[in-house]
Design a protein around this motif. Structure first.
Motif, PDB file in Angstrom:
ATOM      1  N   VAL A   1       3.162 -21.908  -1.380  1.00 21.11           N
ATOM      2  CA  VAL A   1       1.813 -21.762  -0.835  1.00 21.11           C
ATOM      3  C   VAL A   1       0.916 -20.979  -1.785  1.00 21.11           C
ATOM      4  CG1 VAL A   1       0.447 -20.818   1.078  1.00 21.11           C
ATOM      5  CG2 VAL A   1       2.646 -21.922   1.537  1.00 21.11           C
ATOM      6  N   GLY A   2       1.495 -19.978  -2.457  1.00 18.64           N
ATOM      7  CA  GLY A   2       0.689 -19.084  -3.275  1.00 18.64           C
ATOM      8  C   GLY A   2       0.199 -19.676  -4.575  1.00 18.64           C
ATOM      9  N   HIS A   3       0.982 -20.536  -5.205  1.00 16.16           N
ATOM     10  CA  HIS A   3       0.601 -21.121  -6.508  1.00 16.16           C
ATOM     11  C   HIS A   3       0.176 -20.037  -7.497  1.00 16.16           C
ATOM     12  CE1 HIS A   3       0.890 -25.157  -4.890  1.00 16.16           C
ATOM     13  NE2 HIS A   3       0.045 -24.846  -3.921  1.00 16.16           N
ATOM     14  N   GLY A   4       0.904 -18.918  -7.493  1.00  9.47           N
ATOM     15  CA  GLY A   4       0.606 -17.854  -8.442  1.00  9.47           C
ATOM     16  C   GLY A   4      -0.489 -16.903  -8.018  1.00  9.47           C
ATOM     17  N   ARG A   5      -1.089 -17.104  -6.857  1.00 10.86           N
ATOM     18  CA  ARG A   5      -2.156 -16.209  -6.401  1.00 10.86           C
ATOM     19  C   ARG A   5      -1.592 -14.862  -5.965  1.00 10.86           C
ATOM     20  NH1 ARG A   5      -4.956 -19.452  -1.703  1.00 10.86           N
ATOM     21  NH2 ARG A   5      -2.825 -20.259  -1.441  1.00 10.86           N
ATOM     22  N   THR A   6      -2.413 -13.833  -6.027  1.00 13.45           N
ATOM     23  CA  THR A   6      -2.020 -12.536  -5.488  1.00 13.45           C
ATOM     24  C   THR A   6      -1.923 -12.640  -3.975  1.00 13.45           C
ATOM     25  OG1 THR A   6      -4.319 -11.795  -5.347  1.00 13.45           O
ATOM     26  CG2 THR A   6      -3.105 -11.275  -7.385  1.00 13.45           C
ATOM     27  N   CYS A   7      -1.082 -11.790  -3.387  1.00 10.06           N
ATOM     28  CA  CYS A   7      -0.919 -11.827  -1.934  1.00 10.06           C
ATOM     29  C   CYS A   7      -0.789 -10.414  -1.397  1.00 10.06           C
ATOM     30  CB  CYS A   7       0.307 -12.652  -1.545  1.00 10.06           C
ATOM     31  SG  CYS A   7       1.883 -11.929  -2.041  1.00 10.06           S
ATOM     32  N   ALA A   8      -0.964 -10.300  -0.099  1.00 15.79           N
ATOM     33  CA  ALA A   8      -0.763  -9.041   0.617  1.00 15.79           C
ATOM     34  C   ALA A   8       0.059  -9.339   1.859  1.00 15.79           C
ATOM     35  CB  ALA A   8      -2.097  -8.408   0.994  1.00 15.79           C
ATOM     36  N   VAL A   9       0.947  -8.416   2.219  1.00 15.33           N
ATOM     37  CA  VAL A   9       1.808  -8.566   3.383  1.00 15.33           C
ATOM     38  C   VAL A   9       1.263  -7.683   4.495  1.00 15.33           C
ATOM     39  CG1 VAL A   9       4.164  -8.442   4.252  1.00 15.33           C
ATOM     40  CG2 VAL A   9       3.767  -8.974   1.837  1.00 15.33           C
ATOM     41  N   HIS A  10       0.992  -8.286   5.646  1.00 16.74           N
ATOM     42  CA  HIS A  10       0.412  -7.582   6.789  1.00 16.74           C
ATOM     43  C   HIS A  10       1.434  -7.538   7.926  1.00 16.74           C
ATOM     44  CE1 HIS A  10      -3.861  -7.808   5.291  1.00 16.74           C
ATOM     45  NE2 HIS A  10      -3.290  -8.763   4.565  1.00 16.74           N
ATOM     46  N   PHE A  11       1.643  -6.352   8.493  1.00 14.40           N
ATOM     47  CA  PHE A  11       2.567  -6.182   9.618  1.00 14.40           C
ATOM     48  C   PHE A  11       2.124  -4.956  10.393  1.00 14.40           C
ATOM     49  CE2 PHE A  11       4.129  -4.694   5.564  1.00 14.40           C
ATOM     50  CZ  PHE A  11       4.362  -3.340   5.769  1.00 14.40           C
ATOM     51  N   GLY A  12       2.080  -5.082  11.722  1.00 15.65           N
ATOM     52  CA  GLY A  12       1.565  -3.982  12.533  1.00 15.65           C
ATOM     53  C   GLY A  12       0.165  -3.617  12.071  1.00 15.65           C
ATOM     54  N   ARG A  13      -0.037  -2.333  11.773  1.00 14.43           N
ATOM     55  CA  ARG A  13      -1.330  -1.876  11.257  1.00 14.43           C
ATOM     56  C   ARG A  13      -1.284  -1.639   9.756  1.00 14.43           C
ATOM     57  NH1 ARG A  13      -2.982   2.671  15.882  1.00 14.43           N
ATOM     58  NH2 ARG A  13      -2.959   1.224  17.677  1.00 14.43           N
ATOM     59  N   GLU A  14      -0.232  -2.062   9.117  1.00 14.67           N
ATOM     60  CA  GLU A  14      -0.019  -1.774   7.703  1.00 14.67           C
ATOM     61  C   GLU A  14      -0.275  -3.006   6.842  1.00 14.67           C
ATOM     62  OE1 GLU A  14       0.793   1.256   6.558  1.00 14.67           O
ATOM     63  OE2 GLU A  14       0.833   2.067   8.603  1.00 14.67           O
ATOM     64  N   THR A  15      -0.632  -2.741   5.580  1.00  9.97           N
ATOM     65  CA  THR A  15      -0.781  -3.785   4.575  1.00  9.97           C
ATOM     66  C   THR A  15      -0.135  -3.314   3.275  1.00  9.97           C
ATOM     67  OG1 THR A  15      -2.874  -4.557   5.520  1.00  9.97           O
ATOM     68  CG2 THR A  15      -2.399  -5.194   3.249  1.00  9.97           C
ATOM     69  N   VAL A  16       0.726  -4.139   2.715  1.00 11.12           N
ATOM     70  CA  VAL A  16       1.312  -3.875   1.402  1.00 11.12           C
ATOM     71  C   VAL A  16       0.780  -4.944   0.459  1.00 11.12           C
ATOM     72  CG1 VAL A  16       3.458  -3.855   0.063  1.00 11.12           C
ATOM     73  CG2 VAL A  16       3.377  -2.770   2.313  1.00 11.12           C
ATOM     74  N   ARG A  17       0.211  -4.522  -0.664  1.00  9.81           N
ATOM     75  CA  ARG A  17      -0.563  -5.436  -1.499  1.00  9.81           C
ATOM     76  C   ARG A  17       0.206  -6.037  -2.665  1.00  9.81           C
ATOM     77  NH1 ARG A  17      -5.253  -5.809   0.632  1.00  9.81           N
ATOM     78  NH2 ARG A  17      -6.054  -4.110   1.925  1.00  9.81           N
ATOM     79  N   GLU A  18       1.499  -5.794  -2.717  1.00  9.75           N
ATOM     80  CA  GLU A  18       2.311  -6.483  -3.715  1.00  9.75           C
ATOM     81  C   GLU A  18       3.761  -6.485  -3.265  1.00  9.75           C
ATOM     82  OE1 GLU A  18       2.261  -4.538  -7.469  1.00  9.75           O
ATOM     83  OE2 GLU A  18       2.894  -2.603  -6.663  1.00  9.75           O
ATOM     84  N   ILE A  19       4.511  -7.420  -3.795  1.00 10.02           N
ATOM     85  CA  ILE A  19       5.937  -7.494  -3.500  1.00 10.02           C
ATOM     86  C   ILE A  19       6.679  -6.854  -4.666  1.00 10.02           C
ATOM     87  CG2 ILE A  19       7.883  -9.023  -3.033  1.00 10.02           C
ATOM     88  CD1 ILE A  19       5.888 -10.994  -1.806  1.00 10.02           C
ATOM     89  N   ALA A  20       7.452  -5.830  -4.358  1.00  8.09           N
ATOM     90  CA  ALA A  20       8.101  -5.018  -5.384  1.00  8.09           C
ATOM     91  C   ALA A  20       9.479  -5.586  -5.735  1.00  8.09           C
ATOM     92  CB  ALA A  20       8.233  -3.577  -4.896  1.00  8.09           C
ATOM     93  N   PRO A  21      10.057  -5.156  -6.874  1.00  6.31           N
ATOM     94  CA  PRO A  21      11.390  -5.636  -7.247  1.00  6.31           C
ATOM     95  C   PRO A  21      12.518  -5.003  -6.454  1.00  6.31           C
ATOM     96  CG  PRO A  21      10.547  -4.122  -8.905  1.00  6.31           C
ATOM     97  CD  PRO A  21       9.429  -4.368  -7.948  1.00  6.31           C
TER      98      PRO A  21
END
Length: 260
Positions: free
Chosen positions: A190-210
């Motif tokens: 779905v992303g095709h290389g685009r940046t993404c953010a993960v949203h859950f509850g009231r939190e947002t994480v703006r990158e996926i870490a190793p």
């Protein structure tokens, strides 16, 4: 245990309570030569989702032909039925409680119904003999009549849009990490290389870490685990408790719009 008679044999168990001596004693009585590999007897009582997570995480690491004995919620479900199936080259014996349809995403092609009997221990008296039968190289169909009647439980499906994937927490592990049903494959498709953010509850994480230690202690972090699914944790903390999330909580991955 191997259904084709090779030397490598393994019986794998998921039991709702400490019955180790009972089940291994039963197997030794039926077939003293069969070794037993006990993967886990720490599944939460009657927790089909927990059993499914553990099973999916490890069964493919075993050789084709391995027999897996699943003793979670082993009283045969509401209908009092037990089955043996073949799926992806592996054999599974279990109660008709929905676990097999979740594992196979609807139902395997090869299913037989095991004999029904009154017993206080179906794992010992019904499932263990069936597992040994398969481990000794006997055909699946010798265990009982073929059937298509399996208790149906459905896996949560991802909801996919142009700029968003919506999934859910499918397991909370011992450390409080939240394992979702969002796969790396879906994110990349779905992303095709685009940046993404993960949203859950009231939190947002703006990158996926190793890995979970890629952020400061006490901060939320998202990674792909060894099964290539998205996980949410807190470095040196319990994510489920601190974030107030649990089984079936919604998780969104949102992508930046593609430039016009």
């Amino acid at each position: 245990m191997s259904g084709n008679g090779v030397d490598y044999v393994s019986v794998r168990f998921w039991l709702p309570r400490p019955l180790r001596g009972c089940r291994e004693g039963a197997l030794a009585t039926i077939s003293p030569q069969q070794p037993v590999l006990d993967i886990s007897h720490a599944i939460e009582p009657f927790n089909i989702a927990h059993a499914l997570h553990v099973l999916n995480a490890v069964f493919r690491d075993f050789p084709t032909g391995t027999v897996h004995l699943l003793g979670v919620n082993d009283y045969g479900g509401a209908q009092g039925r037990w089955h043996a199936v073949k799926f992806e080259g592996h054999y599974f014996v279990a109660a008709d409680n929905g676990l097999l349809t979740l594992l196979t995403d609807g139902g395997p092609a090869d299913v037989v119904r095991l004999r029904n009997m009154e017993t206080p221990s179906p794992t010992r008296d019904i499932l263990a003999p069936a597992a040994v039968h398969l481990a000794q190289g006997h055909p699946l169909e010798h265990l009982g009549p073929t059937t298509t009647e399996l208790y149906q439980l459905l896996n949560r499906q991802l909801r996919i849009q142009d700029h968003r994937i919506t999934g859910h927490v499918v397991h909370v592990d011992h450390y409080g990490n939240l394992i979702t049903n969002i796969t790396r494959t879906a994110v990349e498709a779905v992303g095709h290389g685009r940046t993404c953010a993960v949203h859950f509850g009231r939190e947002t994480v703006r990158e996926i870490a190793p890995h979970f230690q890629a952020t400061a202690p006490g901060e939320a972090v998202c990674i792909f685990n060894s099964q290539e699914v998205l996980c949410i944790g807190i470095n040196q903390g319990n994510a489920a408790e601190l974030l107030g999330l649990y089984f079936d909580s919604q998780v969104d991955v949102r992508f930046a719009p593609e430039p016009s």
